[in-house]
Design a protein around this motif. Structure first.
Motif, PDB file in Angstrom:
ATOM      1  N   ASP A 299       0.823  -1.213   0.000  1.00  0.00           N
ATOM      2  CA  ASP A 299       0.000   0.000   0.000  1.00  0.00           C
ATOM      3  C   ASP A 299       0.860   1.267   0.000  1.00  0.00           C
ATOM      4  O   ASP A 299       0.565   2.228  -0.708  1.00  0.00           O
ATOM      5  N   ALA A 300       1.938   1.253   0.786  1.00  0.00           N
ATOM      6  CA  ALA A 300       2.837   2.417   0.846  1.00  0.00           C
ATOM      7  C   ALA A 300       3.505   2.662  -0.500  1.00  0.00           C
ATOM      8  O   ALA A 300       3.609   3.800  -0.964  1.00  0.00           O
ATOM      9  N   ILE A 301       3.939   1.591  -1.145  1.00  0.00           N
ATOM     10  CA  ILE A 301       4.599   1.721  -2.454  1.00  0.00           C
ATOM     11  C   ILE A 301       3.643   2.312  -3.485  1.00  0.00           C
ATOM     12  O   ILE A 301       4.005   3.215  -4.240  1.00  0.00           O
ATOM     13  N   ILE A 302       2.433   1.810  -3.507  1.00  0.00           N
ATOM     14  CA  ILE A 302       1.448   2.328  -4.459  1.00  0.00           C
ATOM     15  C   ILE A 302       1.177   3.810  -4.186  1.00  0.00           C
ATOM     16  O   ILE A 302       1.078   4.611  -5.118  1.00  0.00           O
ATOM     17  N   SER A 303       1.118   4.184  -2.920  1.00  0.00           N
ATOM     18  CA  SER A 303       0.858   5.585  -2.558  1.00  0.00           C
ATOM     19  C   SER A 303       1.978   6.516  -2.995  1.00  0.00           C
ATOM     20  O   SER A 303       1.716   7.618  -3.472  1.00  0.00           O
ATOM     21  N   ILE A 304       3.230   6.090  -2.830  1.00  0.00           N
ATOM     22  CA  ILE A 304       4.345   6.988  -3.152  1.00  0.00           C
ATOM     23  C   ILE A 304       4.795   6.898  -4.601  1.00  0.00           C
ATOM     24  O   ILE A 304       5.559   7.738  -5.060  1.00  0.00           O
ATOM     25  N   SER A 305       4.288   5.929  -5.343  1.00  0.00           N
ATOM     26  CA  SER A 305       4.760   5.731  -6.713  1.00  0.00           C
ATOM     27  C   SER A 305       4.443   6.904  -7.642  1.00  0.00           C
ATOM     28  O   SER A 305       5.129   7.094  -8.641  1.00  0.00           O
ATOM     29  N   SER A 306       3.445   7.693  -7.310  1.00  0.00           N
ATOM     30  CA  SER A 306       3.128   8.836  -8.171  1.00  0.00           C
ATOM     31  C   SER A 306       4.060  10.024  -7.907  1.00  0.00           C
ATOM     32  O   SER A 306       4.114  10.951  -8.699  1.00  0.00           O
ATOM     33  N   PHE A 307       4.816   9.973  -6.802  1.00  0.00           N
ATOM     34  CA  PHE A 307       5.720  11.063  -6.451  1.00  0.00           C
ATOM     35  C   PHE A 307       7.193  10.725  -6.666  1.00  0.00           C
ATOM     36  O   PHE A 307       8.006  11.613  -6.845  1.00  0.00           O
ATOM     37  N   ILE A 308       7.530   9.463  -6.608  1.00  0.00           N
ATOM     38  CA  ILE A 308       8.917   9.006  -6.699  1.00  0.00           C
ATOM     39  C   ILE A 308       9.080   8.149  -7.946  1.00  0.00           C
ATOM     40  O   ILE A 308       8.313   7.214  -8.169  1.00  0.00           O
ATOM     41  N   GLU A 309      10.082   8.467  -8.755  1.00  0.00           N
ATOM     42  CA  GLU A 309      10.281   7.737 -10.003  1.00  0.00           C
ATOM     43  C   GLU A 309      11.092   6.459  -9.842  1.00  0.00           C
ATOM     44  O   GLU A 309      10.881   5.497 -10.560  1.00  0.00           O
ATOM     45  N   ASP A 310      12.043   6.452  -8.920  1.00  0.00           N
ATOM     46  CA  ASP A 310      12.948   5.312  -8.787  1.00  0.00           C
ATOM     47  C   ASP A 310      12.641   4.545  -7.503  1.00  0.00           C
ATOM     48  O   ASP A 310      13.073   4.927  -6.418  1.00  0.00           O
ATOM     49  N   ILE A 311      11.888   3.472  -7.651  1.00  0.00           N
ATOM     50  CA  ILE A 311      11.535   2.598  -6.530  1.00  0.00           C
ATOM     51  C   ILE A 311      11.948   1.183  -6.899  1.00  0.00           C
ATOM     52  O   ILE A 311      11.646   0.710  -7.993  1.00  0.00           O
ATOM     53  N   ALA A 312      12.643   0.533  -5.972  1.00  0.00           N
ATOM     54  CA  ALA A 312      13.043  -0.859  -6.191  1.00  0.00           C
ATOM     55  C   ALA A 312      12.606  -1.680  -4.982  1.00  0.00           C
ATOM     56  O   ALA A 312      12.622  -1.192  -3.846  1.00  0.00           O
ATOM     57  N   LEU A 313      12.215  -2.913  -5.241  1.00  0.00           N
ATOM     58  CA  LEU A 313      11.808  -3.817  -4.175  1.00  0.00           C
ATOM     59  C   LEU A 313      12.848  -4.913  -4.031  1.00  0.00           C
ATOM     60  O   LEU A 313      13.300  -5.493  -5.022  1.00  0.00           O
ATOM     61  N   PHE A 314      13.213  -5.169  -2.776  1.00  0.00           N
ATOM     62  CA  PHE A 314      14.206  -6.185  -2.444  1.00  0.00           C
ATOM     63  C   PHE A 314      13.553  -7.205  -1.516  1.00  0.00           C
ATOM     64  O   PHE A 314      12.984  -6.830  -0.493  1.00  0.00           O
ATOM     65  N   PHE A 315      13.657  -8.469  -1.883  1.00  0.00           N
ATOM     66  CA  PHE A 315      13.043  -9.540  -1.105  1.00  0.00           C
ATOM     67  C   PHE A 315      14.140 -10.426  -0.525  1.00  0.00           C
ATOM     68  O   PHE A 315      15.017 -10.900  -1.260  1.00  0.00           O
ATOM     69  N   ILE A 316      14.061 -10.630   0.778  1.00  0.00           N
ATOM     70  CA  ILE A 316      15.065 -11.427   1.466  1.00  0.00           C
ATOM     71  C   ILE A 316      14.380 -12.251   2.555  1.00  0.00           C
ATOM     72  O   ILE A 316      13.307 -11.874   3.041  1.00  0.00           O
ATOM     73  N   SER A 317      14.982 -13.356   2.898  1.00  0.00           N
ATOM     74  CA  SER A 317      14.477 -14.224   3.959  1.00  0.00           C
ATOM     75  C   SER A 317      13.027 -14.625   3.657  1.00  0.00           C
ATOM     76  O   SER A 317      12.689 -14.898   2.518  1.00  0.00           O
ATOM     77  N   ASP A 318      12.178 -14.633   4.674  1.00  0.00           N
ATOM     78  CA  ASP A 318      10.776 -15.016   4.475  1.00  0.00           C
ATOM     79  C   ASP A 318       9.999 -14.017   3.617  1.00  0.00           C
ATOM     80  O   ASP A 318       8.903 -14.314   3.156  1.00  0.00           O
ATOM     81  N   GLY A 319      10.553 -12.838   3.390  1.00  0.00           N
ATOM     82  CA  GLY A 319       9.901 -11.848   2.547  1.00  0.00           C
ATOM     83  C   GLY A 319       9.729 -12.322   1.116  1.00  0.00           C
ATOM     84  O   GLY A 319       8.863 -11.835   0.396  1.00  0.00           O
ATOM     85  N   ILE A 320      10.538 -13.286   0.711  1.00  0.00           N
ATOM     86  CA  ILE A 320      10.416 -13.861  -0.627  1.00  0.00           C
ATOM     87  C   ILE A 320       9.022 -14.455  -0.823  1.00  0.00           C
ATOM     88  O   ILE A 320       8.467 -14.431  -1.918  1.00  0.00           O
ATOM     89  N   LEU A 321       8.461 -14.955   0.248  1.00  0.00           N
ATOM     90  CA  LEU A 321       7.140 -15.580   0.167  1.00  0.00           C
ATOM     91  C   LEU A 321       6.040 -14.581  -0.176  1.00  0.00           C
ATOM     92  O   LEU A 321       4.947 -14.975  -0.577  1.00  0.00           O
ATOM     93  N   GLN A 322       6.319 -13.292  -0.048  1.00  0.00           N
ATOM     94  CA  GLN A 322       5.342 -12.260  -0.413  1.00  0.00           C
ATOM     95  C   GLN A 322       4.961 -12.351  -1.891  1.00  0.00           C
ATOM     96  O   GLN A 322       3.841 -12.024  -2.258  1.00  0.00           O
ATOM     97  N   ILE A 323       5.904 -12.777  -2.733  1.00  0.00           N
ATOM     98  CA  ILE A 323       5.672 -12.779  -4.177  1.00  0.00           C
ATOM     99  C   ILE A 323       5.678 -14.185  -4.781  1.00  0.00           C
ATOM    100  O   ILE A 323       5.724 -14.347  -5.991  1.00  0.00           O
ATOM    101  N   LYS A 324       5.622 -15.178  -3.939  1.00  0.00           N
ATOM    102  CA  LYS A 324       5.590 -16.571  -4.412  1.00  0.00           C
ATOM    103  C   LYS A 324       4.224 -16.839  -5.018  1.00  0.00           C
ATOM    104  O   LYS A 324       3.191 -16.524  -4.442  1.00  0.00           O
ATOM    105  N   SER A 325       4.202 -17.414  -6.207  1.00  0.00           N
ATOM    106  CA  SER A 325       2.924 -17.719  -6.860  1.00  0.00           C
ATOM    107  C   SER A 325       2.327 -19.006  -6.294  1.00  0.00           C
ATOM    108  O   SER A 325       2.972 -19.718  -5.533  1.00  0.00           O
ATOM    109  N   CYS A 326       1.122 -19.287  -6.704  1.00  0.00           N
ATOM    110  CA  CYS A 326       0.391 -20.513  -6.315  1.00  0.00           C
ATOM    111  C   CYS A 326       0.166 -20.635  -4.814  1.00  0.00           C
ATOM    112  O   CYS A 326       0.194 -21.730  -4.255  1.00  0.00           O
ATOM    113  N   GLN A 327      -0.060 -19.516  -4.156  1.00  0.00           N
ATOM    114  CA  GLN A 327      -0.365 -19.555  -2.729  1.00  0.00           C
ATOM    115  C   GLN A 327      -1.842 -19.849  -2.534  1.00  0.00           C
ATOM    116  O   GLN A 327      -2.672 -19.461  -3.349  1.00  0.00           O
TER     117      GLN A 327
END
Length: 120
Positions: A23-51
């Protein structure tokens, strides 16, 4: 110009931090041009498909990460050491978004280029 790195390090269903980060990323994306997402540890599961979180009475918000490409966000990095630790194989069908798998050394190098770092 500010640029923002967002780190996801927690599992998606133990708390709401992943959804709040999204939600925070979507909110700030209209103001900031350079946003990168880094996934580490259990955070990788945030984007795992077939959940199937409906089995534990949760909503699957991993598919919501796809909207970030519409917000012109296309830098998604996953730490390969975390993949190995979790026993996840790097397969294009494993992810809800197109990720780049990088070593911990590159992970730290890339993230050091950002002047604002948020952790979820």
């Amino acid at each position: 110009m500010n640029n923002i790195a967002v780190i996801f390090s927690t599992s998606p269903y133990g708390n709401n931090s992943g959804k709040e980060g999204l939600d925070a990323i979507i909110s700030i994306s209209s103001f900031i041009e350079d946003i990168a997402l880094f996934f580490i540890s259990d955070g990788i599961l945030q984007i795992k498909s077939c959940q199937k979180p409906d089995n534990i009475l949760f909503h699957n918000h991993s598919i919501s990460f796809k909207i970030l490409t519409l917000c012109n966000i296309n830098k998604f990095f996953v730490c390969d050491k975390s993949l190995k630790k979790l026993g996840i194989k790097n397969n294009i069908n494993n992810w809800t978004i197109p990720v780049k798998i990088i070593t911990p050394r590159l992970w730290h190098k890339y993230i050091s280029c950002y002047n604002i770092i948020m952790n979820f």
